[in-house]
Design a protein around this motif. Structure first.
Motif, short mmCIF file in Angstrom:
data_model
loop_
_atom_site.label_atom_id
_atom_site.label_comp_id
_atom_site.label_asym_id
_atom_site.label_seq_id
_atom_site.Cartn_x
_atom_site.Cartn_y
_atom_site.Cartn_z
N ILE A 382 0.85 -1.21 0.00
CA ILE A 382 0.00 0.00 0.00
C ILE A 382 0.87 1.24 0.00
N GLU A 383 1.82 1.29 0.92
CA GLU A 383 2.70 2.46 1.01
C GLU A 383 3.54 2.61 -0.25
N HIS A 384 4.00 1.48 -0.79
CA HIS A 384 4.80 1.57 -2.01
C HIS A 384 4.00 2.13 -3.17
N HIS A 385 2.76 1.74 -3.30
CA HIS A 385 1.96 2.23 -4.42
C HIS A 385 1.58 3.69 -4.24
N LEU A 386 1.35 4.12 -3.03
CA LEU A 386 1.01 5.53 -2.81
C LEU A 386 2.23 6.42 -3.01
N PHE A 387 3.41 5.92 -2.62
CA PHE A 387 4.65 6.72 -2.70
C PHE A 387 5.73 5.87 -3.39
N PRO A 388 5.64 5.67 -4.71
CA PRO A 388 6.55 4.73 -5.37
C PRO A 388 8.02 5.14 -5.36
N THR A 389 8.35 6.41 -5.16
CA THR A 389 9.75 6.81 -5.13
C THR A 389 10.34 6.81 -3.72
N TYR A 395 9.05 2.62 4.76
CA TYR A 395 7.64 2.23 4.71
C TYR A 395 7.05 2.06 6.10
N ARG A 396 7.82 1.50 7.01
CA ARG A 396 7.31 1.29 8.36
C ARG A 396 6.93 2.62 9.01
N VAL A 402 -0.59 6.52 6.78
CA VAL A 402 -1.48 6.05 5.72
C VAL A 402 -2.70 5.38 6.32
N LYS A 403 -2.48 4.58 7.34
CA LYS A 403 -3.60 3.89 7.99
C LYS A 403 -4.59 4.89 8.60
N ALA A 404 -4.07 5.97 9.17
CA ALA A 404 -4.95 7.00 9.74
C ALA A 404 -5.76 7.69 8.65
N LEU A 405 -5.14 7.95 7.51
CA LEU A 405 -5.86 8.56 6.39
C LEU A 405 -6.99 7.64 5.92
N CYS A 406 -6.70 6.36 5.82
CA CYS A 406 -7.73 5.41 5.38
C CYS A 406 -8.87 5.35 6.38
N LYS A 408 -9.89 7.67 8.39
CA LYS A 408 -10.66 8.91 8.33
C LYS A 408 -11.67 8.89 7.19
N HIS A 409 -11.29 8.29 6.06
CA HIS A 409 -12.15 8.33 4.87
C HIS A 409 -12.85 7.01 4.59
N GLY A 410 -12.76 6.08 5.53
CA GLY A 410 -13.47 4.82 5.35
C GLY A 410 -12.92 3.95 4.25
N LEU A 411 -11.62 4.06 3.97
CA LEU A 411 -10.99 3.25 2.94
C LEU A 411 -10.38 1.99 3.56
N SER A 412 -10.37 0.93 2.81
CA SER A 412 -9.84 -0.34 3.31
C SER A 412 -8.33 -0.29 3.37
N TYR A 413 -7.79 -0.63 4.53
CA TYR A 413 -6.34 -0.78 4.73
C TYR A 413 -6.14 -2.19 5.24
N GLU A 414 -5.95 -3.12 4.29
CA GLU A 414 -5.95 -4.55 4.60
C GLU A 414 -4.54 -5.05 4.88
N VAL A 415 -4.36 -5.66 6.05
CA VAL A 415 -3.08 -6.23 6.44
C VAL A 415 -3.31 -7.68 6.84
#
Length: 459
Positions: A382-389, A395-396, A402-406, A408-415
């Motif tokens: 997830i982190e790699h795709h959002l910030f590929p460079t 990432y850690r 990123v998890k907090a952003l998800c 807040k907006h009801g997006l799936s953050y699957e681990v």
């Protein structure tokens, strides 16, 4: 510059006010040879320049008639340098009353993601640690030497040969990860150094073309899991994925026994991807696109490998060792990349915002020191795709943000736990999903059951 309502402003007219454009005008320019895109509310005509785009014409063309602001920021390190190339292509700007994004996108999510990116930049999480990547290269080279020394000292028996093949396969897998870092320009500040180092790792250490990999992989990152834009999911008619399962089912196209594709996947997927598919496609790309430097780098790999092992095995034995290494490496590539990309959707273009489109196509695997190393930190997909460079060792640190952003907006953050991720791959293939028992298109769980193959899964 064309028809009614088109801007008559020329890029060379410095100081002249920019024409204002509406989205309905921009949307008309998404055809081959006629493409506009929007970056930071400015409209650019990339129709002719796309062929010279360093990332390839398809990559930039996939964003035609869209707001490509977040993709622009995601793919480029030195924005001020890149803007110099954009300036001659500038033809106008969005009218003040026009929204920055076309379509029913979540404006607040877009703003929050851009604020997150700025915070990440302020935290210097895009800065790489040279020692980290130096150790990665060092342990790859050490494994190459160790494998040769094992055969040199113990002889070409079955036990030393098996151990050497395993060590070489691990080295090859880690080389995939390192060249992937370099391809995303996440190690050196200067893009040229990243590209040169990638050619060495991809060519001399692996025998593949860096340009071929980037051509495929950047498209995957731009439009993950989108048919005809992401080459990693355009695998019909051999396998059916997501919405293609429905389409083939409705049209009763029976090229292959798709109700058994979860079985024949094991015969032609993990064992043969790098050995056959990648080798053929890679060579064809270098020849057709005349990438002679990449061809020389690849030739240097084969020369080194054969010269190193022919004295012990002869030509047939050295070739057999090469095949064994490629097959083992191929298993790693398929399973590791698939466990990160069991998507909820595989289908046609939805024109989502950057964050939503990336999150819809990715999931994470629980981290550990071993999993981080074994997967090249691609368990943080997830982190790699959002910030590929972003360098992978950060990432850690960005993951909680990123998890907090998800949240807040009801997006799936699957681990997922590592073993669960592997079991999910097997379960998806053994589910026997096919058009023989096709649920209706409106069934939103359809795509979760449709992950029956993921060849060439992008990292």
């Amino acid at each position: 510059m064309g028809g009614v309502g088109e801007p008559d402003w020329e890029p060379g007219q410095r100081g002249a006010p920019l024409p204002t454009l509406r989205w309905e005008q921009v949307r008309r320019h998404n055809l081959p040879g006629d493409k506009w895109l929007v970056i930071e509310r400015r409209v650019y005509d990339i129709s002719r320049w796309a062929q010279r785009h360093p990332g390839g014409s398809r990559l930039i063309g996939h964003h035609g008639a869209e707001d490509a602001t977040d993709a622009f920021h995601a793919f480029h390190q030195d924005l001020s340098f890149v803007r110099k190339f954009l300036q001659p292509l500038l033809i106008g700007e969005l009218a003040p009353e026009e929204p920055s994004q076309d379509g029913p996108q979540n404006t607040q999510l877009i703003e929050d993601f851009r604020a997150l990116r700025q915070a990440v930049e302020d935290m210097k999480l895009f800065e790489a640690k040279p020692a980290f990547f130096g150790l990665l290269l060092g342990h790859i080279l050490a494994m190459e030497v160790l494998a040769w020394l094992m055969i040199y000292m113990l002889g070409p028996g079955w036990v030393p040969s098996t151990l050497a093949a395993l060590i070489l396969a691990i080295s090859q897998a880690q080389s995939w990860c390192l060249q992937h870092d370099l391809g995303h320009t996440s190690i050196f500040r200067n893009s040229r150094w990243n590209h040169l180092a990638q050619q060495f790792v991809m060519g001399q250490l692996k025998g593949f073309s860096a340009h071929w990999w980037n051509f495929r992989h950047f498209q995957h990152h731009a439009k993950p899991n989108i048919f005809h834009k992401d080459p990693d999911v355009t695998v019909a008619p051999v396998f059916l994925l997501g919405e293609s399962s429905v389409e083939y089912g409705k049209k009763k196209r029976r090229y292959l026994p798709y109700n058994h594709q979860h079985l024949y996947f094991f015969l032609i997927g993990p064992p043969l991807l790098t050995l056959v598919n990648f080798e053929v496609e890679n060579l064809a790309y270098m020849l057709v696109c005349m990438q002679w430097m990449d061809l020389l780098w690849a030739a240097s790999f084969y020369a080194r490998f054969l010269l190193s092992y022919i004295p012990f095995y002869g030509i047939p034995g050295a070739l057999l060792l090469f095949v064994a290494v490629r097959v083992l490496e191929s298993h790693w590539f398929v399973w590791i990349t698939q466990m990160n990309h069991i998507p909820r959707e595989i289908g046609h273009e939805k024109h989502r915002d950057w964050a939503s489109s990336q999150l819809a196509a990715t999931c994470n695997v629980e981290p550990s020191l071993f999993i981080d190393w074994f997967s090249g930190h691609l368990n943080f997909q997830i982190e790699h795709h959002l910030f590929p460079t972003m360098p992978r060792h950060n990432y850690r640190r960005v993951a909680p943000l990123v998890k907090a952003l998800c949240a807040k907006h009801g997006l799936s953050y699957e681990v997922k736990p590592f073993l669960t991720a592997l079991v999910d791959i097997i379960r998806a293939r053994s589910s026997g999903f096919s058009w023989y028992s096709m649920p209706c298109l409106a069934h939103r769980d359809l795509t979760r059951g449709a992950i029956l193959c993921r060849l060439c899964r992008g990292m």
